[in-house]
Design a protein around this motif. Structure first.
Motif, PDB file in Angstrom:
ATOM      1  N   ILE A 118      -1.833  13.216  -1.129  1.00  0.00           N
ATOM      2  CA  ILE A 118      -2.272  11.851  -0.842  1.00  0.00           C
ATOM      3  C   ILE A 118      -1.486  10.889  -1.724  1.00  0.00           C
ATOM      4  O   ILE A 118      -1.359  11.112  -2.936  1.00  0.00           O
ATOM      5  N   LEU A 119      -0.965   9.839  -1.110  1.00  0.00           N
ATOM      6  CA  LEU A 119      -0.312   8.765  -1.844  1.00  0.00           C
ATOM      7  C   LEU A 119      -1.227   7.548  -1.795  1.00  0.00           C
ATOM      8  O   LEU A 119      -1.419   6.939  -0.744  1.00  0.00           O
ATOM      9  N   ASP A 120      -1.794   7.221  -2.944  1.00  0.00           N
ATOM     10  CA  ASP A 120      -2.738   6.112  -3.096  1.00  0.00           C
ATOM     11  C   ASP A 120      -1.952   4.893  -3.574  1.00  0.00           C
ATOM     12  O   ASP A 120      -1.393   4.894  -4.668  1.00  0.00           O
ATOM     13  N   THR A 121      -1.918   3.840  -2.747  1.00  0.00           N
ATOM     14  CA  THR A 121      -1.160   2.635  -3.105  1.00  0.00           C
ATOM     15  C   THR A 121      -2.069   1.510  -3.604  1.00  0.00           C
ATOM     16  O   THR A 121      -1.585   0.428  -3.921  1.00  0.00           O
ATOM     17  N   LEU A 122      -3.379   1.761  -3.681  1.00  0.00           N
ATOM     18  CA  LEU A 122      -4.329   0.686  -3.986  1.00  0.00           C
ATOM     19  C   LEU A 122      -4.947   0.747  -5.375  1.00  0.00           C
ATOM     20  O   LEU A 122      -5.217  -0.289  -5.984  1.00  0.00           O
ATOM     21  N   SER A 123      -5.189   1.951  -5.889  1.00  0.00           N
ATOM     22  CA  SER A 123      -6.017   2.081  -7.097  1.00  0.00           C
ATOM     23  C   SER A 123      -5.424   1.382  -8.310  1.00  0.00           C
ATOM     24  O   SER A 123      -6.153   0.754  -9.092  1.00  0.00           O
ATOM     25  N   ILE A 124      -4.119   1.460  -8.491  1.00  0.00           N
ATOM     26  CA  ILE A 124      -3.500   0.825  -9.657  1.00  0.00           C
ATOM     27  C   ILE A 124      -3.677  -0.688  -9.575  1.00  0.00           C
ATOM     28  O   ILE A 124      -4.137  -1.337 -10.527  1.00  0.00           O
ATOM     29  N   GLU A 125      -3.343  -1.257  -8.430  1.00  0.00           N
ATOM     30  CA  GLU A 125      -3.426  -2.714  -8.273  1.00  0.00           C
ATOM     31  C   GLU A 125      -4.855  -3.215  -8.454  1.00  0.00           C
ATOM     32  O   GLU A 125      -5.088  -4.277  -9.034  1.00  0.00           O
ATOM     33  N   ARG A 126      -5.822  -2.445  -7.988  1.00  0.00           N
ATOM     34  CA  ARG A 126      -7.221  -2.881  -8.057  1.00  0.00           C
ATOM     35  C   ARG A 126      -7.905  -2.485  -9.365  1.00  0.00           C
ATOM     36  O   ARG A 126      -9.077  -2.779  -9.551  1.00  0.00           O
ATOM     37  N   VAL A 158       1.400   4.740  -6.409  1.00  0.00           N
ATOM     38  CA  VAL A 158       2.387   3.689  -6.645  1.00  0.00           C
ATOM     39  C   VAL A 158       1.611   2.419  -6.950  1.00  0.00           C
ATOM     40  O   VAL A 158       0.397   2.352  -6.731  1.00  0.00           O
ATOM     41  N   SER A 159       2.306   1.403  -7.453  1.00  0.00           N
ATOM     42  CA  SER A 159       1.626   0.244  -8.016  1.00  0.00           C
ATOM     43  C   SER A 159       0.879  -0.601  -6.988  1.00  0.00           C
ATOM     44  O   SER A 159      -0.151  -1.193  -7.295  1.00  0.00           O
ATOM     45  N   SER A 160       1.386  -0.668  -5.750  1.00  0.00           N
ATOM     46  CA  SER A 160       0.739  -1.481  -4.715  1.00  0.00           C
ATOM     47  C   SER A 160       1.358  -1.147  -3.359  1.00  0.00           C
ATOM     48  O   SER A 160       2.410  -0.502  -3.297  1.00  0.00           O
ATOM     49  N   PRO A 161       0.721  -1.602  -2.261  1.00  0.00           N
ATOM     50  CA  PRO A 161       1.273  -1.300  -0.931  1.00  0.00           C
ATOM     51  C   PRO A 161       2.655  -1.907  -0.674  1.00  0.00           C
ATOM     52  O   PRO A 161       3.305  -1.520   0.293  1.00  0.00           O
TER      53      PRO A 161
END
Length: 196
Positions: A73-81, A94-97
């Motif tokens: 799974i590549l999560d693009t939301l957790s870091i930004e939020r 990754v840092s954001s979408p």
């Protein structure tokens, strides 16, 4: 290498390298199509999630009885939020979408480091375009399709019909050899004629 599909009104198999565009209404229920795609005829799969967190993806896989041991799974939301992240070999961040280079890097590593029949689900192009400009997203999707062809994998790319104008939708449709169009009632129309 051919891949079986478990989507109604589609050919029984598609060749490796095929990208399938899933058009859906803004409120459309895509989970059934997405999870059927991921759990059929698959050794490994990568979910690129620009819409939900890794925890929510895992809940969806569990709910639809998809073998999570095959999943990255590549999560693009957790870091930004600012959500907490749990370190795991099968969860990437990754840092954001709009970190499109990061998304491409993780995808390429996944395809390089795995064997057998691999599938990718990108949920969704629409969210990427919300964060990044459309041309960058268009280029990133083209690069992802090139990776599928290079590694003999297949992919399902979500696009919300209610958000993009007709010209944008047509532009994305022109990139794909296979189209699955889901309407508000859950009915499916498809066009795989470019594969013939």
């Amino acid at each position: 290498m051919d891949y079986r599909l478990a989507i109604e009104n589609t050919p029984e198999t598609v060749p490796g390298g095929t990208g399938v565009l899933l058009l859906h209404p803004s409120t459309g229920e895509t989970d059934r199509i997405d999870t059927d795609f991921l759990k059929t005829d698959t050794d490994r799969f990568l979910v690129i999630s620009t819409r939900t967190t890794a925890r929510e993806v895992k809940q969806k896989l569990d709910h639809y009885d998809v073998d999570e041991s095959k999943a990255d799974i590549l999560d693009t939301l957790s870091i930004e939020r600012g959500y907490s992240r749990r370190n795991a070999d099968d969860v990437h961040y990754v840092s954001s979408p709009d970190d499109l280079e990061g998304i491409l890097d993780v995808t390429e590593r996944f395809l390089t480091n795995t064997d057998g029949k691999r599938r990718i689900s990108l949920d969704s192009i629409t969210e990427m375009a919300y964060y990044a400009d459309e041309q960058r997203v268009h280029d990133a999707v083209a690069d992802l399709l090139d990776l599928l062809a290079e590694h003999d994998a297949v992919g399902l790319f979500h696009l919300s019909k209610g958000v993009h104008d007709e010209e944008q939708i047509e532009r994305f449709m022109g990139m794909f050899e296979a189209i699955v169009d889901l309407d508000r009632d859950g009915d499916v129309e498809t066009d795989f004629s470019k594969l013939e």
